[in-house]
Write a protein that holds these residues in place. Structure first.
Motif, PDB file in Angstrom:
ATOM      1  N   VAL A   1     -29.495  44.110  62.125  1.00  0.00           N
ATOM      2  CA  VAL A   1     -29.654  42.945  61.267  1.00  0.00           C
ATOM      3  C   VAL A   1     -30.772  43.149  60.257  1.00  0.00           C
ATOM      4  O   VAL A   1     -30.745  42.570  59.157  1.00  0.00           O
ATOM      5  CB  VAL A   1     -29.914  41.681  62.122  1.00  0.00           C
TER       6      VAL A   1
ATOM      7  N   ALA B   1     -27.517  43.069  55.603  1.00  0.00           N
ATOM      8  CA  ALA B   1     -26.942  41.846  56.158  1.00  0.00           C
ATOM      9  C   ALA B   1     -27.293  40.646  55.295  1.00  0.00           C
ATOM     10  O   ALA B   1     -28.427  40.513  54.816  1.00  0.00           O
ATOM     11  CB  ALA B   1     -27.444  41.633  57.579  1.00  0.00           C
TER      12      ALA B   1
ATOM     13  N   GLU C   1     -24.883  38.786  61.001  1.00  0.00           N
ATOM     14  CA  GLU C   1     -25.779  38.780  62.157  1.00  0.00           C
ATOM     15  C   GLU C   1     -25.004  39.069  63.437  1.00  0.00           C
ATOM     16  O   GLU C   1     -25.476  39.787  64.320  1.00  0.00           O
ATOM     17  CB  GLU C   1     -26.483  37.421  62.240  1.00  0.00           C
TER      18      GLU C   1
ATOM     19  N   ALA D   1     -23.972  42.750  63.472  1.00  0.00           N
ATOM     20  CA  ALA D   1     -25.125  43.569  63.822  1.00  0.00           C
ATOM     21  C   ALA D   1     -25.331  43.600  65.330  1.00  0.00           C
ATOM     22  O   ALA D   1     -25.647  44.652  65.908  1.00  0.00           O
ATOM     23  CB  ALA D   1     -26.374  43.034  63.118  1.00  0.00           C
TER      24      ALA D   1
END
Length: 330
Positions: free
Chosen positions: A23, A40, A47, A50
């Motif tokens: 992230v 991101a 998120e 990630a």
């Protein structure tokens, strides 16, 4: 103003690698057109993607494809959107394990009986309501394929469930609930998943004429519920920023970082900024100069001052006040 200069669209095949924590460090793409960096977006599905990349024991990256659109005006990048589609394979053994009824505390077994009670209230430890974090996680059971979860082709459904402590078999203690209670509503996903790792979830699944008791990792259940199951694997889509250079302070992937083949379709629109010269406007300059003087004169000399200035500037052919005299004589 801007004028279009060129528009190009290319398809490239390369490899994408994750750099944990993804992230903040992003995804790194290597291919024939050089390296690209995926950053991101705030507040989006990136998120979640990630978090998937950061759990290699549970998730194996299979394929990635992303469509990117960039708009460059002169030397400034004004748009760099990228839509990423990740296809992953999951290791079911890292999420769920079958446990015998004798392997959990008797108080927990009573809670797993056909539930007439409110499953969101822990009756064993007293009238202790589950925190919102755990409630949300339990609701995600309805979003997953329970048959896949216990590896059966029979029709299956959740019969009962209960959260237990970190040992996976004892009732939750108040201290074990405190981190979830203190978690803020706007907490990042990484903090939510860390909170869920502190507890376990027991689920009794009914299938055919039998039932199976399984222990789930709540953090991985959360991830599973956010994936779309297809014949190619589990799929997730998210929005990122495509950049030529990594973000400041981003760490490059390690040699053993998760990676997979990645297809990039890149569309770039180049525009040129054009500056139009503005010539000196004497009439405009005169107006700017005279306006404050005219306003002051109007306040001192009365309403006839604008006519006087209009005659002085050549905007009126007649002498100010003449028309008024003719009007009065008529």
């Amino acid at each position: 103003s801007t004028v279009p200069a060129s528009l190009s669209e290319i398809d490239l095949v390369g490899e994408v690698q994750a750099s944990a924590p993804t992230v903040s460090n992003g995804l790194w793409w290597h291919g024939p057109a050089g390296d690209w960096f995926l950053a991101a977006r705030d507040g989006g599905e990136a998120e979640f993607a990630a978090a998937i990349c950061d759990d290699p024991e549970f998730v194996t990256l299979h394929h990635a494809s992303f469509r990117a659109a960039r708009r460059i005006v002169s030397e400034d990048v004004e748009r760099n959107d990228a839509r990423l589609e990740l296809t992953v394979h999951l290791d079911r053994r890292a999420l769920v394990e079958v446990v015998p009824d004798a392997g959990v505390a008797h108080a927990v077994t009573r809670q797993l009986a056909p539930q007439w009670r409110n499953a969101f209230c822990d009756n064993v430890s007293g009238p202790m309501m589950l925190p919102d974090m755990l409630r949300s996680c339990a609701r995600r059971l309805s979003a997953v394929d329970i048959g896949w979860l216990i590896d059966t082709t029979e029709p299956a459904h959740v019969e009962s469930w209960v959260f237990v402590g970190a040992d996976g078999c004892s009732p939750l203690a108040p201290d074990e609930l405190r981190p979830a209670v203190q978690l803020g509503e706007d907490a990042p996903l990484a903090e939510r998943l860390e909170c869920l790792r502190q507890v376990s979830l027991l689920v009794r699944v009914a299938h055919g004429d039998d039932s199976t008791l399984v222990r789930l990792r709540p953090d991985r259940l959360w991830l599973l519920a956010g994936l779309e199951q297809t014949d190619r694997g589990f799929v997730h889509r998210s929005d990122w920023h495509l950049q030529r250079c990594p973000q400041h302070g981003a760490t490059a992937p390690t040699a053993d970082a998760p990676h997979c083949v990645a297809h990039l379709r890149l569309q770039e629109a180049h525009w040129q900024r054009w500056y139009h010269p503005v010539w000196f406007d004497s009439e405009l300059a005169t107006r700017i100069l005279v306006t404050p003087i005219a306003l002051a004169a109007d306040l001192v000399l009365g309403p006839g001052a604008p006519d006087l200035f209009g005659w002085l500037l050549g905007r009126r052919a007649d002498h100010p006040g003449r028309r008024d005299k003719r009007d009065r004589s008529q």
